[in-house]
Design a protein around this motif. Structure first.
Motif, PDB file in Angstrom:
ATOM      1  N   PRO A  37      -5.968  -6.173  29.119  1.00  0.00           N
ATOM      2  CA  PRO A  37      -5.132  -6.658  30.181  1.00  0.00           C
ATOM      3  C   PRO A  37      -5.383  -8.145  30.487  1.00  0.00           C
ATOM      4  O   PRO A  37      -4.400  -8.968  30.935  1.00  0.00           O
ATOM      5  N   VAL A  38      -6.326  -8.780  29.785  1.00  0.00           N
ATOM      6  CA  VAL A  38      -6.680 -10.114  30.186  1.00  0.00           C
ATOM      7  C   VAL A  38      -6.449 -10.980  29.043  1.00  0.00           C
ATOM      8  O   VAL A  38      -7.357 -10.751  27.834  1.00  0.00           O
ATOM      9  N   SER A  39      -5.547 -12.112  28.935  1.00  0.00           N
ATOM     10  CA  SER A  39      -5.414 -12.925  27.635  1.00  0.00           C
ATOM     11  C   SER A  39      -5.876 -14.228  27.986  1.00  0.00           C
ATOM     12  O   SER A  39      -6.423 -14.506  29.100  1.00  0.00           O
ATOM     13  N   GLY A  40      -6.297 -14.916  26.753  1.00  0.00           N
ATOM     14  CA  GLY A  40      -7.333 -16.208  27.175  1.00  0.00           C
ATOM     15  C   GLY A  40      -8.424 -16.197  26.349  1.00  0.00           C
ATOM     16  O   GLY A  40      -8.999 -15.253  25.724  1.00  0.00           O
ATOM     17  N   ALA A  41      -9.077 -17.327  26.339  1.00  0.00           N
ATOM     18  CA  ALA A  41     -10.426 -17.548  25.810  1.00  0.00           C
ATOM     19  C   ALA A  41     -11.378 -18.397  26.414  1.00  0.00           C
ATOM     20  O   ALA A  41     -10.872 -19.287  27.360  1.00  0.00           O
ATOM     21  N   GLY A  91     -16.093 -17.174  43.412  1.00  0.00           N
ATOM     22  CA  GLY A  91     -15.744 -16.456  42.335  1.00  0.00           C
ATOM     23  C   GLY A  91     -14.297 -16.532  41.838  1.00  0.00           C
ATOM     24  O   GLY A  91     -13.415 -16.641  42.851  1.00  0.00           O
ATOM     25  N   GLU A  92     -14.002 -16.564  40.647  1.00  0.00           N
ATOM     26  CA  GLU A  92     -12.572 -16.962  40.440  1.00  0.00           C
ATOM     27  C   GLU A  92     -12.365 -16.341  38.959  1.00  0.00           C
ATOM     28  O   GLU A  92     -13.247 -16.019  37.991  1.00  0.00           O
ATOM     29  N   PRO A  93     -10.994 -16.441  38.247  1.00  0.00           N
ATOM     30  CA  PRO A  93     -10.857 -15.900  37.066  1.00  0.00           C
ATOM     31  C   PRO A  93     -11.385 -16.756  35.901  1.00  0.00           C
ATOM     32  O   PRO A  93     -11.664 -17.887  36.183  1.00  0.00           O
ATOM     33  N   PRO A  94     -11.550 -16.201  34.646  1.00  0.00           N
ATOM     34  CA  PRO A  94     -11.072 -14.820  34.545  1.00  0.00           C
ATOM     35  C   PRO A  94     -12.145 -13.739  34.953  1.00  0.00           C
ATOM     36  O   PRO A  94     -13.351 -14.035  35.090  1.00  0.00           O
ATOM     37  N   TYR A  95     -11.788 -12.651  35.324  1.00  0.00           N
ATOM     38  CA  TYR A  95     -12.363 -11.296  35.346  1.00  0.00           C
ATOM     39  C   TYR A  95     -12.380 -10.388  34.379  1.00  0.00           C
ATOM     40  O   TYR A  95     -11.257  -9.997  33.929  1.00  0.00           O
ATOM     41  N   ILE A  96     -13.392 -10.542  33.254  1.00  0.00           N
ATOM     42  CA  ILE A  96     -13.124  -9.509  32.238  1.00  0.00           C
ATOM     43  C   ILE A  96     -13.575  -8.270  32.164  1.00  0.00           C
ATOM     44  O   ILE A  96     -14.845  -8.039  32.591  1.00  0.00           O
ATOM     45  N   PRO A  97     -12.811  -7.428  32.230  1.00  0.00           N
ATOM     46  CA  PRO A  97     -12.991  -5.980  32.259  1.00  0.00           C
ATOM     47  C   PRO A  97     -13.788  -5.151  31.138  1.00  0.00           C
ATOM     48  O   PRO A  97     -13.857  -5.770  30.120  1.00  0.00           O
TER      49      PRO A  97
END
Length: 393
Positions: free
Chosen positions: A334-338, A319-325
């Motif tokens: 708190p999490v940027s990106g697409a 399991g790895e990023p992104p972890y989307i809350p």
């Protein structure tokens, strides 16, 4: 091109894009990512027993556990194998002297870098190792971001390995499902998943998430010796690492025995499935994580306190990023990106009922493509999924 060379090339491209010319890691997963050499994965999680140095323009040096050097003899991505020094104070050996010698080795190796051999990205070493490297003039930064960035997008070889892992884990879970019988314990049933995985050269299962009856609420009760009764729900999250170290991560919930699901069970199952399918429909290349979270299925107020801690997460070797809350309107996201083509994403769903004291856990694994998504976990969603019973979905 082999999978090992594919990964090394991607790692080096990522290093260059981040202006990192040397990485040193003792993380057993990232050692496999950089070299393709598997050895004592679980043991290596207990300390820095194996480690690798990768130069963007230079050799890949693997320090291997003593007596295991032959394991990397034919690895196409490894330039040199050395015996790993003892860097662990708890061993009682001459670790301080070993640490100083190791730091000198690393400093000598990175001198070939174009910028003069000072900057080094590092992870998973104790402070006495980082102190020794700094004493040799190394300027340290974190290697974790480098590996996370490289692993985010999967190569063609990685996707082939993940599809193979999925086939193996699905077959093992189908066998396990048919062994969910009254009178057996959670761990007895869960062992069937292990057997099917390991018998096909899989690696390990990274959690103990298999629980039955009232232990399905709240979630995250680890598998134990509780006995399963007829009519109990049985939740399982595969969290499996297949051949080559690649993950297959999906969740299913079943009913034990010949009894049909109760109205309460069918109700929370239907909600969990609706949540899973709605959120999966939001996946698309270019969609921001924040937009995804804002549009996610709203868990009814009664069940909201027990919802899963994240909406989705990445997957690769683990399991790895992104972890989307879950989106909280009162706080900045708190999490940027697409989402990007080549990412593998797992969608999570859990509905826990405090009144009936049971819950349903579902999860599916998707590949983000240029055109949209590909469902990788194709095992049907069915409470009574055994071949002996009529399937309800």
């Amino acid at each position: 091109m082999t999978l090992e060379v594919e990964r090394l090339n991607r790692l080096r491209r990522t290093m260059e894009s981040l202006d990192v010319m040397a990485v040193l890691t003792a993380d057993p997963v990232n050692v496999v990512y950089a070299t393709g050499v598997r050895n004592m994965t679980v043991f290596s999680m207990m300390g820095a027993f194996r480690f690798v140095l990768v130069l963007a323009e230079g050799p890949v040096v693997l320090w291997e556990f003593a007596g295991c050097e032959h394991l990397a003899a034919s690895a196409p991505s490894v330039t040199e194998v050395r015996i790993a020094p003892d860097l662990t104070p708890a061993s009682g050996s001459r670790w301080a002297e070993s640490t100083e010698g190791f730091a000198r080795e690393v400093a000598d190796l990175i001198k070939v870098q174009p910028f003069g051999g000072r900057r080094l990205a590092i992870e998973r070493f104790d402070h006495h190792v980082t102190d020794a490297l700094r004493a040799q003039g190394c300027e340290l930064t974190s290697a974790t971001k480098v590996f996370a960035s490289a692993r985010r997008i999967k190569t063609a070889g990685e996707l082939a390995a993940m599809r193979s892992a999925m086939d193996i884990v699905t077959a093992a879970l189908e066998t396990m499902r048919d062994r969910i019988e009254p009178g057996r314990t959670e761990v007895e049933v869960w062992a069937e998943l292990h057997r099917g995985l390991i018998a096909q050269n899989g690696e390990l299962i990274s959690t103990r998430l298999a629980q039955a009856g009232s232990r399905t609420f709240p979630y995250f009760n680890e598998a134990g010796t509780a006995t399963i009764s007829s009519g109990d729900l049985f939740c399982v999250d595969t969290d499996a690492i297949g051949p080559g170290g690649y993950g297959a991560d999906f969740s299913r919930t079943f009913v034990c025995g010949d009894r049909r699901p109760s109205p309460a069970q069918q109700s929370i199952f239907s909600m969990a499935l609706e949540q899973l399918r709605h959120n999966a429909s939001l996946l698309a290349p270019g969609r921001s994580y924040e937009s995804f979270a804002r549009s996610a299925w709203a868990v009814p107020e009664r069940f909201a306190p027990y919802r899963y801690y994240c909406l989705a997460h990445g997957l690769g070797l683990t399991g790895e990023p992104p972890y989307i809350p879950v989106h909280d309107p009162s706080r900045p996201f708190p999490v940027s990106g697409a989402f990007e083509p080549g990412m593998v994403i797992c969608i999570e769903s859990y509905i826990g009922d405090s009144e009936s004291h049971q819950g349903v856990k579902l999860e599916d694994q998707y590949l983000i493509t240029e055109q949209g998504t590909e469902l990788m976990s194709t095992m049907p969603h069915a409470l009574t999924g055994s071949s002996r019973h009529k399937r309800l979905s």
